[in-house]
Design an enzyme around this catalytic site. Structure first.
Site, mmCIF file in Angstrom:
data_model
loop_
_atom_site.group_PDB
_atom_site.id
_atom_site.type_symbol
_atom_site.label_atom_id
_atom_site.label_comp_id
_atom_site.label_asym_id
_atom_site.label_seq_id
_atom_site.Cartn_x
_atom_site.Cartn_y
_atom_site.Cartn_z
ATOM 1 N N LYS A 175 5.722 -37.731 78.345
ATOM 2 C CA LYS A 175 5.646 -37.502 77.117
ATOM 3 C C LYS A 175 4.363 -36.946 76.596
ATOM 4 C CE LYS A 175 10.080 -38.354 76.147
ATOM 5 N NZ LYS A 175 11.228 -37.501 75.717
ATOM 6 N N LYS A 190 22.719 -35.019 79.346
ATOM 7 C CA LYS A 190 22.754 -36.409 78.781
ATOM 8 C C LYS A 190 24.290 -36.345 78.561
ATOM 9 C CE LYS A 190 17.875 -36.455 77.367
ATOM 10 N NZ LYS A 190 16.949 -36.767 76.336
#
Length: 327
Positions: free
Chosen positions: A108, A217
């Site tokens: 991240k 997803k």
């Protein structure tokens, strides 16, 4: 088989709250709702800020899991990546230890309140810990403009980045960034995530030539079958990822990866390791960098142990009811 009614869903609803081992996207406690149907368990866990129209897709995915089941798998296990939150460089080895056997890491970056130097040092720490042959990808969650993305990715390129996930927010910016990177000779592919799962028309990524690959997803796209349709229509290589799911929700992502005709990249399906608890005794935790493909059954004792407070249960019942109109 006919689908469930709203009353059917509310009758089986269980809400849990599970602490995070480390803060992830600002989340310290992960709340999700679980549903049980004739096909098994499904998870309804849109993040708290998502409005009913977007949450409706998550509910459709949960209903698919619990009432319809998933397509037959094409493989028995799927490779997964480690996920490194926006931690300090010295914390990186401890995070990576929770993903034994993985040879890919997603890092991240662009966390609010942190600097570019923080990102560079974190990525460098991951590369140092995993060695020169590992794959390292970064995820900015659309936080950069084109100029910033070009600059930061230019600095990160020395660490051999597999791809940058959603470096900019809009499809047009992703297109412009790909051109800017090419002009500067920065060889980092661009992956579209939010531009697929949050878009009214995910095919704009394809039509504008805005990405080299897409991140899919199951829950945000409305289920495994809908995600497979988007991959086929888009025609780009796909990486399967997930939200912060319990093992019940993660099983849907694994089912999606298992059903893809082509799976060239490690999947972002290892985040159960970031939770300090689970709803099953058979947690989907990577072993030798892979996850098995199978259904997950919630354990009644663990559902009780992690049960959310009554006011939160009421909140989730109201939320499910609002999402039902959009599922």
């Amino acid at each position: 088989m006919t689908g469930p009614s709203l009353e059917d869903l509310l009758a089986t609803l269980r809400v849990v709250s599970i602490p995070m081992r480390v803060t992830f996207r600002g989340v310290t406690e992960r709340e999700v709702a679980l549903l049980e149907g004739p096909a098994g368990w499904g998870e309804f866990g849109p993040f708290l800020e998502y409005a009913p129209p977007e949450a409706g897709r998550w509910l459709a995915a949960a209903v698919e899991a619990a009432w319809s089941g998933w397509p037959d798998p094409l493989r028995l296990s799927v490779p997964v990546n480690a996920t490194v939150p926006a931690v300090a460089p010295e914390a990186v080895p401890g995070v990576l230890q929770r993903f034994p056997g993985t040879t890919t890491a997603k890092v991240k970056v662009a966390e609010r309140g942190q600097s570019t130097e923080d990102d560079v040092c974190r990525v460098a720490a991951v590369r140092d810990a995993m060695g020169p042959h590992a794959r390292v990808r970064v995820d900015a969650n659309g936080a950069w403009d084109v100029a910033t993305a070009t600059d930061v990715l230019g600095r990160l390129a020395t660490h051999d980045i597999e791809y940058a996930e959603q470096p900019c927010a809009s499809v047009e910016e992703l297109r412009d960034l790909r051109l800017a990177l090419a002009r500067k000779g920065i060889d980092i592919p661009v992956a579209a995530d939010e531009s697929i799962r949050k878009a009214e028309d995910p095919m704009r990524v394809r039509d504008l030539d805005a990405a080299d690959l897409i991140v899919i997803k199951a829950a945000p796209l409305g289920g495994v079958r809908r995600a497979l349709e988007i991959v086929e229509e888009c025609g780009l290589p796909a990486v399967v990822s997930s939200a912060l799911d319990t093992s019940v929700g993660m099983a849907a992502g694994v089912a999606l990866a298992a059903a893809l005709p082509r799976l060239d990249h490690a999947c972002g399906l290892g985040t159960v390791a970031l939770l300090a608890g689970d709803v099953t005794t058979d947690s989907l935790i990577p072993v030798d960098g892979e996850l098995p493909v199978h259904r997950v059954v919630a354990d009644p004792d663990l559902l009780d142990r992690h049960a959310a407070a009554p006011d939160r249960v009421r909140w989730w019942r109201d939320r499910l009811t609002a999402a039902w109109e959009h599922a």
